[in-house]
Every structure is written in C-alpha cells, then in structure tokens.
Motif scaffolding. Structure first.
Motif, short mmCIF file in Angstrom:
data_model
loop_
_atom_site.label_atom_id
_atom_site.label_comp_id
_atom_site.label_asym_id
_atom_site.label_seq_id
_atom_site.Cartn_x
_atom_site.Cartn_y
_atom_site.Cartn_z
N MET B 265 -2.97 -1.26 -2.72
CA MET B 265 -1.70 -0.83 -2.14
C MET B 265 -1.94 0.24 -1.06
O MET B 265 -1.38 0.19 0.03
CB MET B 265 -0.78 -0.30 -3.24
CG MET B 265 0.56 0.19 -2.73
SD MET B 265 1.76 0.35 -4.06
CE MET B 265 1.19 1.82 -4.85
N TYR B 266 -2.80 1.21 -1.38
CA TYR B 266 -3.07 2.28 -0.41
C TYR B 266 -3.84 1.77 0.80
O TYR B 266 -3.64 2.21 1.92
CB TYR B 266 -3.84 3.43 -1.08
CG TYR B 266 -2.92 4.44 -1.73
CD1 TYR B 266 -2.40 5.49 -0.99
CD2 TYR B 266 -2.54 4.31 -3.06
CE1 TYR B 266 -1.53 6.41 -1.57
CE2 TYR B 266 -1.68 5.21 -3.65
CZ TYR B 266 -1.18 6.26 -2.92
OH TYR B 266 -0.31 7.16 -3.48
N GLU B 267 -4.75 0.82 0.57
CA GLU B 267 -5.63 0.34 1.63
C GLU B 267 -4.92 -0.66 2.55
O GLU B 267 -5.37 -0.90 3.66
CB GLU B 267 -6.85 -0.34 0.97
CG GLU B 267 -8.02 -0.61 1.89
CD GLU B 267 -8.73 0.65 2.35
OE1 GLU B 267 -8.61 1.69 1.67
OE2 GLU B 267 -9.39 0.59 3.40
N SER B 268 -3.80 -1.21 2.09
CA SER B 268 -3.14 -2.27 2.86
C SER B 268 -2.57 -1.73 4.17
O SER B 268 -2.33 -0.53 4.32
CB SER B 268 -1.99 -2.86 2.03
OG SER B 268 -1.00 -1.87 1.84
N ASP B 269 -2.36 -2.64 5.13
CA ASP B 269 -1.68 -2.25 6.37
C ASP B 269 -0.24 -2.74 6.39
O ASP B 269 0.52 -2.43 7.28
CB ASP B 269 -2.46 -2.73 7.60
CG ASP B 269 -2.54 -4.24 7.69
OD1 ASP B 269 -2.04 -4.92 6.78
OD2 ASP B 269 -3.13 -4.75 8.67
N LEU B 270 0.12 -3.55 5.37
CA LEU B 270 1.50 -4.02 5.27
C LEU B 270 1.86 -4.21 3.80
O LEU B 270 1.18 -4.94 3.08
CB LEU B 270 1.67 -5.36 6.02
CG LEU B 270 3.04 -6.03 5.88
CD1 LEU B 270 4.11 -5.25 6.66
CD2 LEU B 270 3.00 -7.47 6.36
N ILE B 271 2.93 -3.54 3.38
CA ILE B 271 3.43 -3.79 2.02
C ILE B 271 4.67 -4.66 2.14
O ILE B 271 5.60 -4.33 2.90
CB ILE B 271 3.78 -2.47 1.30
CG1 ILE B 271 2.51 -1.66 1.03
CG2 ILE B 271 4.50 -2.75 -0.02
CD1 ILE B 271 2.75 -0.32 0.35
#
Lengths: 164, 555
Positions: B265-271
C-alpha cells in the motif's frame, strides 16, 4: 475560512431541526445562523444555514446533510446571484437630546421606527447582513438596550430554484 | 380488513419477507408479543438474555444472510439496551430495523414508568428514525424504514411505537415487497479519468473495505486485479471481499495488517479504494500515507469521498456497476517488476513473522480451526487481540462469513453476532472471543443453549485485557492499570452450568481433540484455549505513525 450559505428543503416534521442541529454539533461544524420557515408546500420547510469554514468543511456539511432522509433538497447558495435578507429589531436608548440624531442614522439606513417610548426607540431594519452590521455598529454609541436578528434567508435570482 | 397496530406490525414484517426477529418482551410491547404468540408458525422469534445480545444477534443475522436484521425491545431500559447494537450497525453499515415500544401517547413526555425518549437518544447513531403516533401511518412507515435501512449504504433505522398505537385499529391492506431506492448513477466521464490513471500507474494497489465485501462484487474485483496486476489489501471490514486463497490477495493492511499488504500500500503509486473509508487504523499518519501516490475512491456514499483522505478522483455509485465500466475500458497490462516487488514483501513477511515460543500460540488456535471448519461457516469475533489475530490468520472463503465489530469495536458483540449468524445460516457458527469480551455478554450462552444452536466459542484465555495490556507494555511503561483480571472463572464449568459443553486446551493436541468434539456436537460448546498473557499482536504500526515505524517484533 470563507462564509457559505446553504439552502435546504426539509420535511416539515417533528425532530427535523434536532436531527440537523445535532449533526452540526456531532461533526463539529460551526454555524453562524440558521433560519427555518414554512414554504408553499405544507410538507416542506425551508432552512437557510450560514457557516464560516474551509471548503472541506463546506463539502462535508453539504454531503452529510444530504444524507439525512428528511433533507429533500440542498445546495449552496451563491450570495452574489441571490437575494439575501435578514431582519433586525433594535431597541436603542433615545433620550430627547439624542433622538433626532438617532433618527437621522436610521433614516440613512432606511430603517423603520416600530415603537417609541419616553426613553427608547425600536427600529426594524431589513437588508443584507453586512448592512445590518453597520447599522447596529452606528447605533452602539447611543446605547443598545436589546436587539434581535433573524439570521439570513436567501433565494436565488431568476428561475433557478433549490430543486434539482 | 381492520387490524390493530400490533397486528399491522407483524403482518407488515411477514409481508416484507421477515421470518425471524430477535428480541425481549416487556410492558410496552405486550400486545406485539401477543401477536407473535398467535403467529408463531409464520414468524420466528428468538429471545435473548439481554436486549444488547438481541441487537447484536440481529446484526449477525443481517451480516451472515445479507438480509435485514430485525430486533424488538420494550420501552425504557429495553430500548436503551439496544443502543450499543444500533451504534455498532451504524458504524459498520449493517441493515438493522430496531423496533421499540413506548408508553402511551398521552403519557409521553411525562417521565412515565419505563419511558425514555429513545428517538432522541439515538439521533446521532441511526440512519433514520420514527415515532409513530398515528396507527394509519404504521404500515407504510415500516415499509419505508426497511427501504432506508437496506438502500445505498445500509444502516440502522429505529421505529418507536407507543402502546396505544399498538392497540388502535385501522384498515390494513397488504402491499408488494418494497424495492430499494435506486443507487445514484455514477458519472460516466469519471470512468475515463479512472481508466487513464490506471493505465499510467506502474504500481497499482486495490484497497477493499466493507462496501466491497459483497458476493456480487467478488468476481469483478478479482478479474480487475488480475487484469492490471494489482495486489489487493483490505480493511478489517473488507476481509471477506475476496477469498483468502486468491493469489493477488495480501490480507488486511494497516495498524495490525500483514506486512506485505501494508508495504504494498505504501509503495504503490495508485490506490484504487473500493467501499472503504480510510479509517485511522488503516492509514496511520495521513500525510505519509498519501505521499507520492494518487488515489481513486469508489463509494456508494458521497460523503466518504475525501472525508478522511483527500483523493484525486472520487466516483460515487454502485461498486459493481462502476467496476464493470472501468474493467471494460481497461487494457490488460502485466507488471512483472511490481509483482516481483510484491513477492519480495511476501518473502520478508514470511521470514520475519513473529511466532512466540509458547506451546499454544494464537496462530496455532486459528490454524486448527481453519483446518476443521466448513468453508461456509460464519466466523464471528469479539473485540481485542483475538479479533486482530483472527483478522490476520482466519481463512475466508466466501463473503458473509466474517462478522466482526470493525467501526465501533464493541467488546461483547460476538456472542450475539454468532447466535444471529447460526440462526441465519443453520451452519456451525464459530465465535473467536477473549476472556474480556466473553465476560461482557456470556449470558447469551443461555440463548444458544435454549435454541440448541451449533455454536463453537473459541475462547482465548490469557487472564488479561490483552489488547490494552499490549499498549501498556509498549507505550505506558508496563503499568498494567486494571488489565490483569484475576477472575479465576472456570469456563468449562461455566459452559456446563449454562447447559453447553466445555473444553479446555493448553496445547495443540488437547486443542485438536476439543475442536473435533465441539464441531461434531452441533450444539453450543466453549473451547477455552489457554494462552500466555504477553502474546502480542504483531506486526504493529504505532498509532498515528507510518510504515517507517512498523514493528515486526517487540524486544
């Protein structure tokens, strides 16, 4: 922080005001004024709420109010394209020496004299809220005995209405 | 046909397909109970030990069946005892109809015997409420209340019926089954923007909440995740949105979530958030949470968009419809680098998951239940460490099989909920609870016994209020204020005293044996599992912090 005006049509039922004002306190919204009155439709009352806050607070207030089952229509009213009115009744000390001066002030603002006694004059003034503010400000030096204001009511100009 | 208010209530419930209600009789609902007596072959009533238990049972019934839960209580204390259940249903968006009796209209407002302004008490915690003073309006009020409770984002609706209204008569006519209000149509222009944002994303992450944990959405969520190579993390309420076996699923994220899920979740670029409200338990430090990433939020409730977290794109509408529209326009894209990164997170999690050296660990208990339970068995929890361990480790196979008090965090929720789930499904209902939570509403064992429900209570007994103790250990210098219970309750004897079966397990072998017997008995059983008082829920992100402060172990 900006001032916002919200217009609503709500069910004309017991408890509606409690639901709405309860929501304000629960969610920590600060409102400046709230008015409520009957409309052309006996099932609906119209409310006008003025609030000072951020755009986030305005959006949340609009959305949270819209979720209440008793709120049938709701929208922000742009004051620049609306008729905005408030009524104030101000009771001012007016001994014979000051009386003329006080009446001149009232006259300038287009306020009506609605009562006169040996020591006081009562004015009725209708207008936009900031006009009422200035009027009250100018009366202060003479001594305001008591006053009441209705809070703002607002309605869109032209054919625009609250109904979507 | 002229009917009394009490008759109208029962007839309208039956007309609308209600076949089971939970409740407790009393002075102001005697007329309604008289009608229940006469109609016992048409509508089933489950009597609880306490109105709170009835309210939670109605919630559990609703969440295990996907139908409306109905609870009935008398005025005054009967009504106030429902309050926790109503608040719980409100925060977890559970469709609940609470019906209360009240003193007669001529006595209302005079502080009559057992009079409480329950409509006033519950204003902030209901979706809507009514006090019906005119019997002619009763039937339509009930129908409307059912519509409101189940439409859009579901929630609790209360109907308060004064005694004289139950007695008054009026014409009654059956009507058709209500249909739910139409969902607001989603804005089609937003779909294109979402598709663009998804196409630009190199590291997408799907975040599912309770609004996504619907049978009808499950397949679409999985298809979408596979199409764009996105891992799925959930909130606690969203745990049942996908089966635990789904390959892109990383489990719960947030304060006590799986490392891989939180890290992704933290590493993503889109949630891409679905039916979830970004609770502080999930996001931690909000500024760090949304750093360097975009967020698309799909929710049925417009007020949730940008409420807790400011999002780049909010789409209000029915999740399935919105997701299908997005899915249709989204081009399949494989992201081997991102998937490799996810595998790294998984590997790290696997290698660093803390397992205590004790002979019976919390995970041992849940693993043993996973091995024996039926895939359709509803699993309920109470609130505390056992709830978090269960959220991490319980294998969910189907939506509607994980029932927990996520928003309100109601200790004592579980007994009622598990009873309601058993009544709704007829299957063996499993309750994970702790000695603290169980102590709050264990009186409902009596209900389970009198109904002879297949209920297995898996009781984590550590003799302490473990979740609070954990915080006291970590943040309050081991000052264990009022969390060491010293109760000396014999839970086996207690179960037996209620007419249930009791088992005690302190290692894996005794646990397996106890579970085998308990699951075979198809009747109420309490399996007390002795665990160490210093077991902790890990990993943990301390409150208000971000993944930088995530603890895989403590000491």
């Amino acid at each position: 922080m900006k001032k916002f005006v919200i217009g609503m049509l709500v069910s004309n039922q017991a408890g509606v005001l409690t639901r709405i004002s309860g929501m304000f306190s629960r969610r920590g919204f600060n409102i400046d004024s709230l008015t409520v009155g009957v409309t052309e439709n006996p099932d609906l009352s119209r409310m006008t709420v003025t609030m000072t806050g951020s755009e986030y607070e305005r959006d949340q207030m609009l959305k949270q109010l819209d979720k209440l089952f008793d709120v049938k229509e709701i929208k922000e009213i742009e004051t620049s394209t609306a008729i905005n009115r408030e009524l104030a009744i101000v009771k001012v000390k007016a001994n014979p020496a000051d009386r003329l001066e006080v009446l001149t002030v009232a006259n300038t603002f287009g306020a009506k004299v609605v009562d006169l006694s040996a020591e006081t004059i009562c004015f009725e003034k209708t207008g936009e809220s900031n006009k009422l503010d200035s009027f009250v400000e100018l009366l202060k030096p003479y001594g305001i005995v008591e006053m009441c204001r209705t809070g703002l009511v607002a309605i869109d100009r032209g054919s625009t209405t609250l109904k979507k | 046909m002229k009917l009394t208010g009490a008759q109208i209530l029962i007839e309208t419930l039956i007309e609308q397909g209600v076949d089971t209600i939970f409740g407790y009789p009393g002075g102001s609902v005697l007329d309604i109970y008289d009608e229940l007596y006469k109609n016992a072959d048409r509508i089933n009533h489950v009597i609880s030990a306490h109105e709170q238990g009835a309210a939670h049972a109605a919630e559990g019934y609703a969440r295990a069946s996907g139908r409306l839960g109905v609870v009935l209580a008398t005025s005054g204390p009967g009504a106030t005892n429902l309050v926790t259940g109503i608040a719980d249903a409100n925060l977890d968006s559970t469709p609940l109809l609470a019906i209360t009796g009240n003193v007669g209209t001529s006595v209302l407002g005079t502080d009559g015997f057992q009079e409480v302004d329950i409509v006033g008490v519950t204003y902030p915690i209901v979706k809507h409420s009514y006090q019906v003073k005119n019997v002619a309006k009763l039937a339509d009020t009930i129908r409307e209340a059912m519509q409101i409770a189940q439409s859009g984002r579901p929630g609790p609706v209360l109907i308060d019926i004064p005694k004289d209204v139950q007695l008054a008569s009026t014409e009654f006519e059956n009507k058709e089954k209500i249909s739910l209000f139409d969902n607001p149509p989603y804005d089609k222009a937003l779909i294109d923007r979402a598709v663009e944002m998804i196409a630009e994303s190199k590291r997408p992450f799907i975040y599912c909440g309770g609004g996504a944990a619907k049978e009808r959405c499950c397949h679409d969520i999985m298809a979408f995740a596979e199409k764009i190579d996105a891992p799925i993390g959930t909130s606690m309420m969203g745990l049942a949105s996908i089966p635990a076996s789904f390959k892109n699923g990383l489990g719960m994220c947030g304060m006590h979530g799986h490392y891989a899920s939180t890290a992704a979740m933290y590493e993503s670029d889109l949630i891409i958030a679905m039916g979830v409200r970004f609770s502080d338990r999930a996001t931690g430090d909000k500024a760090k949470f949304s750093l360097d990433k975009k967020i698309i939020h799909i929710d049925i409730d417009p007020a949730e968009i940008s409420k807790n977290i400011s999002v780049n794109l909010g789409i209000t509408g029915d999740l399935k419809e919105v997701l299908c529209a997005i899915n249709e326009k989204t081009v399949e894209s494989k992201k081997p680098e991102w998937m490799a990164k996810i595998d790294e997170f998984r590997k790290y999690e696997e290698e660093n998951t803390y397992i205590s050296p004790n002979k019976l660990t919390p995970y041992d208990i849940i693993d043993a239940v996973n091995a024996i339970k039926d895939e359709y068995s509803p699993v309920s929890t109470d609130v505390g460490q056992h709830q978090l361990w269960t959220s991490q480790r319980n294998k969910v196979h189907h939506s509607k099989t994980f029932i927990t008090s996520g928003g309100l965090g109601t200790m004592g929720f579980g007994m009622g909920a598990a009873i309601g789930a058993a009544v709704a499904t007829g299957r063996t209902s499993i309750l994970y609870t702790g000695d603290g939570s169980f102590g709050m509403n264990l009186n409902e064992l009596a209900t389970a016994v009198s109904q002879n429900l297949p209920l297995v209570v898996v009781l984590f007994n550590n003799g302490v209020l473990g979740n609070v103790r954990q915080w006291q250990t970590m943040f309050y210098g081991e000052r264990y204020s009022q969390t060491t219970l010293n109760r000396k309750t014999d839970f086996v004897k207690l179960a037996e005293a209620f007419g249930a079966k009791g088992f005690r397990a302190d290692d894996k072998d005794s646990l397996d044996k106890a579970l085998k017997e308990a699951f075979a008995s198809k009747s109420p059983c309490v399996v007390e599992c002795i665990i160490d008082k210093d077991e902790m829920v890990l990993p943990m992100i301390p409150p208000g912090k971000s993944i930088d402060s995530l603890l895989m172990r403590f000491r």
